[in-house]
Design a protein around this motif. Structure first.
Motif, PDB file in Angstrom:
ATOM      1  N   THR A 160      23.954 -10.345  14.204  1.00  0.00           N
ATOM      2  CA  THR A 160      23.678  -8.988  14.687  1.00  0.00           C
ATOM      3  C   THR A 160      22.240  -8.891  15.174  1.00  0.00           C
ATOM      4  N   LEU A 161      22.030  -8.034  16.134  1.00  0.00           N
ATOM      5  CA  LEU A 161      20.697  -7.670  16.604  1.00  0.00           C
ATOM      6  C   LEU A 161      20.457  -6.257  16.109  1.00  0.00           C
ATOM      7  N   ASN A 162      19.412  -6.084  15.293  1.00  0.00           N
ATOM      8  CA  ASN A 162      19.212  -4.816  14.592  1.00  0.00           C
ATOM      9  C   ASN A 162      17.890  -4.161  14.972  1.00  0.00           C
ATOM     10  N   PHE A 163      17.901  -2.837  15.063  1.00  0.00           N
ATOM     11  CA  PHE A 163      16.662  -2.086  15.184  1.00  0.00           C
ATOM     12  C   PHE A 163      15.948  -2.107  13.837  1.00  0.00           C
ATOM     13  N   ASN A 164      14.680  -2.468  13.829  1.00  0.00           N
ATOM     14  CA  ASN A 164      13.895  -2.383  12.601  1.00  0.00           C
ATOM     15  C   ASN A 164      13.279  -0.989  12.540  1.00  0.00           C
ATOM     16  N   VAL A 165      14.002  -0.076  11.932  1.00  0.00           N
ATOM     17  CA  VAL A 165      13.539   1.315  11.851  1.00  0.00           C
ATOM     18  C   VAL A 165      12.219   1.403  11.110  1.00  0.00           C
ATOM     19  N   GLN A 166      12.022   0.509  10.144  1.00  0.00           N
ATOM     20  CA  GLN A 166      10.785   0.508   9.351  1.00  0.00           C
ATOM     21  C   GLN A 166       9.561   0.322  10.226  1.00  0.00           C
ATOM     22  N   SER A 167       9.704  -0.444  11.322  1.00  0.00           N
ATOM     23  CA  SER A 167       8.557  -0.723  12.190  1.00  0.00           C
ATOM     24  C   SER A 167       8.076   0.512  12.935  1.00  0.00           C
ATOM     25  N   LEU A 168       8.913   1.547  13.018  1.00  0.00           N
ATOM     26  CA  LEU A 168       8.531   2.773  13.724  1.00  0.00           C
ATOM     27  C   LEU A 168       7.838   3.777  12.801  1.00  0.00           C
ATOM     28  N   MET A 169       7.916   3.529  11.513  1.00  0.00           N
ATOM     29  CA  MET A 169       7.299   4.451  10.567  1.00  0.00           C
ATOM     30  C   MET A 169       5.791   4.204  10.499  1.00  0.00           C
ATOM     31  N   PRO A 170       4.992   5.236  10.282  1.00  0.00           N
ATOM     32  CA  PRO A 170       3.541   5.038  10.152  1.00  0.00           C
ATOM     33  C   PRO A 170       3.219   4.110   8.990  1.00  0.00           C
ATOM     34  N   HIS A 171       2.234   3.244   9.194  1.00  0.00           N
ATOM     35  CA  HIS A 171       1.795   2.361   8.111  1.00  0.00           C
ATOM     36  C   HIS A 171       1.255   3.230   6.977  1.00  0.00           C
ATOM     37  N   ARG A 172       1.678   2.940   5.768  1.00  0.00           N
ATOM     38  CA  ARG A 172       1.326   3.841   4.660  1.00  0.00           C
ATOM     39  C   ARG A 172       0.702   3.077   3.490  1.00  0.00           C
ATOM     40  N   LEU A 173       0.012   3.833   2.668  1.00  0.00           N
ATOM     41  CA  LEU A 173      -0.570   3.311   1.437  1.00  0.00           C
ATOM     42  C   LEU A 173       0.487   3.329   0.343  1.00  0.00           C
ATOM     43  N   ALA A 174       0.679   2.198  -0.340  1.00  0.00           N
ATOM     44  CA  ALA A 174       1.650   2.114  -1.430  1.00  0.00           C
ATOM     45  C   ALA A 174       0.923   1.702  -2.702  1.00  0.00           C
ATOM     46  N   LEU A 175       0.827   2.597  -3.654  1.00  0.00           N
ATOM     47  CA  LEU A 175       0.097   2.346  -4.895  1.00  0.00           C
ATOM     48  C   LEU A 175       1.046   1.873  -5.999  1.00  0.00           C
ATOM     49  N   LYS A 176       0.613   0.860  -6.740  1.00  0.00           N
ATOM     50  CA  LYS A 176       1.344   0.432  -7.919  1.00  0.00           C
ATOM     51  C   LYS A 176       1.143   1.491  -9.021  1.00  0.00           C
ATOM     52  N   PRO A 177       2.059   1.554  -9.994  1.00  0.00           N
ATOM     53  CA  PRO A 177       1.987   2.613 -11.021  1.00  0.00           C
ATOM     54  C   PRO A 177       0.631   2.709 -11.711  1.00  0.00           C
ATOM     55  N   GLU A 178       0.011   1.560 -12.007  1.00  0.00           N
ATOM     56  CA  GLU A 178      -1.281   1.603 -12.708  1.00  0.00           C
ATOM     57  C   GLU A 178      -2.371   2.233 -11.838  1.00  0.00           C
ATOM     58  N   TRP A 179      -2.302   2.016 -10.539  1.00  0.00           N
ATOM     59  CA  TRP A 179      -3.247   2.653  -9.622  1.00  0.00           C
ATOM     60  C   TRP A 179      -2.917   4.139  -9.464  1.00  0.00           C
ATOM     61  N   GLU A 180      -1.666   4.442  -9.354  1.00  0.00           N
ATOM     62  CA  GLU A 180      -1.228   5.833  -9.200  1.00  0.00           C
ATOM     63  C   GLU A 180      -1.711   6.684 -10.373  1.00  0.00           C
ATOM     64  N   GLN A 181      -1.676   6.121 -11.554  1.00  0.00           N
ATOM     65  CA  GLN A 181      -2.053   6.877 -12.754  1.00  0.00           C
ATOM     66  C   GLN A 181      -3.560   6.959 -12.955  1.00  0.00           C
ATOM     67  N   SER A 182      -4.283   5.941 -12.490  1.00  0.00           N
ATOM     68  CA  SER A 182      -5.716   5.894 -12.787  1.00  0.00           C
ATOM     69  C   SER A 182      -6.588   6.580 -11.728  1.00  0.00           C
ATOM     70  N   LEU A 183      -6.073   6.758 -10.528  1.00  0.00           N
ATOM     71  CA  LEU A 183      -6.880   7.359  -9.463  1.00  0.00           C
ATOM     72  C   LEU A 183      -6.683   8.868  -9.408  1.00  0.00           C
ATOM     73  N   ALA A 184      -7.786   9.576  -9.208  1.00  0.00           N
ATOM     74  CA  ALA A 184      -7.713  11.022  -8.993  1.00  0.00           C
ATOM     75  C   ALA A 184      -7.218  11.290  -7.575  1.00  0.00           C
ATOM     76  N   ASP A 185      -6.778  12.515  -7.316  1.00  0.00           N
ATOM     77  CA  ASP A 185      -6.229  12.858  -6.001  1.00  0.00           C
ATOM     78  C   ASP A 185      -7.242  12.631  -4.881  1.00  0.00           C
ATOM     79  N   ASN A 186      -8.513  12.968  -5.143  1.00  0.00           N
ATOM     80  CA  ASN A 186      -9.521  12.775  -4.095  1.00  0.00           C
ATOM     81  C   ASN A 186      -9.769  11.293  -3.825  1.00  0.00           C
ATOM     82  N   GLN A 187      -9.613  10.444  -4.855  1.00  0.00           N
ATOM     83  CA  GLN A 187      -9.764   9.003  -4.662  1.00  0.00           C
ATOM     84  C   GLN A 187      -8.601   8.437  -3.845  1.00  0.00           C
ATOM     85  N   LYS A 188      -7.406   8.934  -4.118  1.00  0.00           N
ATOM     86  CA  LYS A 188      -6.239   8.512  -3.343  1.00  0.00           C
ATOM     87  C   LYS A 188      -6.387   8.916  -1.877  1.00  0.00           C
TER      88      LYS A 188
END
Length: 297
Positions: A160-188
């Motif tokens: 199959t030849l597939n559209f990579n829908v993910q490639s059209l999405m804006p590049h985003r920041l993905a935080l691991k749980p330990e980072w998510e919990q330790s950073l304040a909103d302004n730091q994020k």
């Protein structure tokens, strides 16, 4: 376009893949009945196709299954291999069941084998196909060069030849749980701004950008990096050799890190901290106002 000129086969080797038009364009789906849409052959206005060739393409197009309303689809036809360059010439119909003409820009396409292996990927400028009319099937040739191929041989059937829908999405920041919990909103928010300010990644580029380095009291060096994934699939890092260089070009620290593994999703940036033991720090008094981290050659 003469890449179809020698194509005489009336049996397709590829399968179909479809997505909702909303995933690839800003066209909103119109609520309709579950009435399926038949598509008819539509040739690019600049093509000159011999009558026999047009007959074959029309036969293949008429044999395609109907689409649901508001879908964009790629129906695989066949793959030729250029004997000189090794390029894979992937022939497919671009189909639309959208009720209005569709124009698209760059999008990554993934060539996937029948058993789910990624055979090739490349970003194509779909503007070259021109305006895709409603209820049509437009034949096109998508060329994958050798450096865009991941298998030794092109898939033969069931691919199959597939559209990579993910490639059209804006590049985003993905935080691991330990980072998510330790950073304040302004730091994020500040970290997201750093990610947004970085140059756009190339397809299939894995990049590391340093944003903080600190000496610790026990002589260790803590280095925080942004691991940026430009691939269309998740990257798992299990072992990473790393060295840190100061602004003068001197080696500050060097080591190899065993990771959990560290998963970095497609089209995301994940921050991670690497701590060099004191005995791997070769320049304990380096100026850390300017430094870079890299994988040693």
């Amino acid at each position: 376009m003469n890449l179809f000129s020698r194509f005489r086969k009336t049996e397709r080797k590829g399968a179909d893949s479809s997505v909702s038009s909303e995933e690839l364009t800003d066209i909103q789906s119109v609520s309709e009945e579950d009435k399926l849409v038949d598509t008819i052959l539509s040739l690019h206005p600049e093509w000159t196709v011999p009558q026999e060739q047009e007959y074959v393409l029309r036969f293949l197009a008429n044999d395609l299954n109907p689409l649901k309303p508001n879908q964009l689809s790629l129906a695989g036809i066949d793959i030729d291999v250029d004997d000189r360059s090794g390029d894979w010439l992937v022939k497919a119909f671009f189909r639309s069941s959208v009720s209005q003409p569709v124009k698209m820009g760059p999008v990554e396409l993934l060539l996937v084998t029948e058993d789910g292996k990624l055979a090739a990927s490349k970003e194509f400028d779909m503007q070259e196909l021109g305006e895709i009319k409603p209820a049509t099937a437009s034949p096109w040739v998508f060329v994958f060069s050798k450096n865009e191929q991941f298998l030794k041989e092109a898939p033969e059937s069931g691919w199959t030849l597939n559209f990579n829908v993910q490639s059209l999405m804006p590049h985003r920041l993905a935080l691991k749980p330990e980072w998510e919990q330790s950073l304040a909103d302004n730091q994020k928010k500040a970290l997201q701004q750093v990610v947004d300010s970085l140059p756009k990644l190339k397809p299939r580029e894995l990049n590391m950008t340093g944003f903080q380095a600190l000496y610790q009291e026990d002589g260790k060096l803590a280095v925080a990096l942004l691991i940026r994934n430009g691939y269309s699939r998740r990257i798992n890092l299990e072992q990473l050799p790393l060295e840190v260089i100061d602004g003068a070009g001197d080696l500050i620290a060097k080591g190899t890190f065993q990771l959990p593994p560290l998963e970095v999703d497609a089209n995301t940036t994940t921050p991670w901290t690497f701590i060099f033991p004191a005995d791997s720090v070769q320049k304990p008094d380096a100026d850390l106002s300017r430094w870079t981290a890299r994988v040693p050659r």
